[in-house]
Design a protein around this motif. Structure first.
Motif, PDB file in Angstrom:
ATOM      1  N   LEU A  34       0.851  -1.183   0.000  1.00 18.78           N
ATOM      2  CA  LEU A  34       0.000   0.000   0.000  1.00 18.78           C
ATOM      3  C   LEU A  34       0.893   1.241   0.000  1.00 18.78           C
ATOM      4  N   THR A  46       1.193   4.954   0.375  1.00 21.95           N
ATOM      5  CA  THR A  46       0.521   6.153   0.868  1.00 21.95           C
ATOM      6  C   THR A  46       1.145   7.386   0.213  1.00 21.95           C
ATOM      7  N   GLU A  70       2.682   9.756   1.699  1.00 25.28           N
ATOM      8  CA  GLU A  70       3.991   9.934   2.341  1.00 25.28           C
ATOM      9  C   GLU A  70       5.024   8.999   1.711  1.00 25.28           C
ATOM     10  N   ASP A  71       4.640   7.733   1.506  1.00 27.25           N
ATOM     11  CA  ASP A  71       5.542   6.773   0.865  1.00 27.25           C
ATOM     12  C   ASP A  71       5.905   7.246  -0.542  1.00 27.25           C
ATOM     13  N   VAL A 120      -4.062   2.206  -4.731  1.00 28.18           N
ATOM     14  CA  VAL A 120      -3.459   3.235  -3.880  1.00 28.18           C
ATOM     15  C   VAL A 120      -4.548   4.206  -3.441  1.00 28.18           C
ATOM     16  N   PRO A 121      -4.346   4.885  -2.326  1.00 27.15           N
ATOM     17  CA  PRO A 121      -5.331   5.876  -1.901  1.00 27.15           C
ATOM     18  C   PRO A 121      -5.456   6.980  -2.951  1.00 27.15           C
ATOM     19  N   THR A 173      -2.788   9.550  -3.054  1.00 24.08           N
ATOM     20  CA  THR A 173      -1.509   9.163  -3.662  1.00 24.08           C
ATOM     21  C   THR A 173      -1.537   9.443  -5.160  1.00 24.08           C
TER      22      THR A 173
END
Length: 128
Positions: A25, A27, A29-30, A64-65, A68
């Motif tokens: 997953l 995010t 941030e990732d 992905v969200p 993202t």
């Protein structure tokens, strides 16, 4: 909170090929810190930046969200990032939802290649 993303970034200098593998997953941030690693790898090409090709193998990513996807679109559209753009970019996805999300990136990078498997994507990137 368990960190559920893994990634790898490799550069093949002979073929001017940047290989990014993602799973889990991702995010926003990732995506931000992974993007910094990818851009550092691209900068390592020196004066060959822009002649390279980039593969984003997201076959290990189911979805992905939405945030993202928006971050990726903004990043691809950023003039400083555009200065590092590859000659060709391919995404490998293997779910219908992930493919739809990757297609949204075509709003800022219309020539983006979308593929179901890594081998076909690499062949397309390296042809001609």
């Amino acid at each position: 909170m368990t960190h559920t993303v893994s990634h790898g970034v490799q550069v093949d200098l002979d073929r001017l090929f940047v290989d990014v593998r993602l799973s889990g997953l991702v995010t926003p941030e990732d995506a931000g810190w992974i993007g910094e690693e990818v851009r550092a790898a691209i900068r390592s090409l020196g004066d060959k930046v822009g002649r390279h090709v980039t593969l984003y193998d997201a076959s290990g990513v189911q979805v992905v969200p939405p945030a993202t996807v928006e971050l990726l679109k903004q990043t691809f559209d950023n003039p400083q990032v555009r200065a590092l753009w590859a000659r060709k970019v391919a995404f490998v996805t293997n779910t219908a939802l992930a493919r739809l999300q990757a297609q949204r990136l075509r709003e800022v990078r219309p020539d983006l290649g979308l593929f179901d498997d890594r081998e076909t994507a690499i062949a397309w990137l390296l042809e001609g």
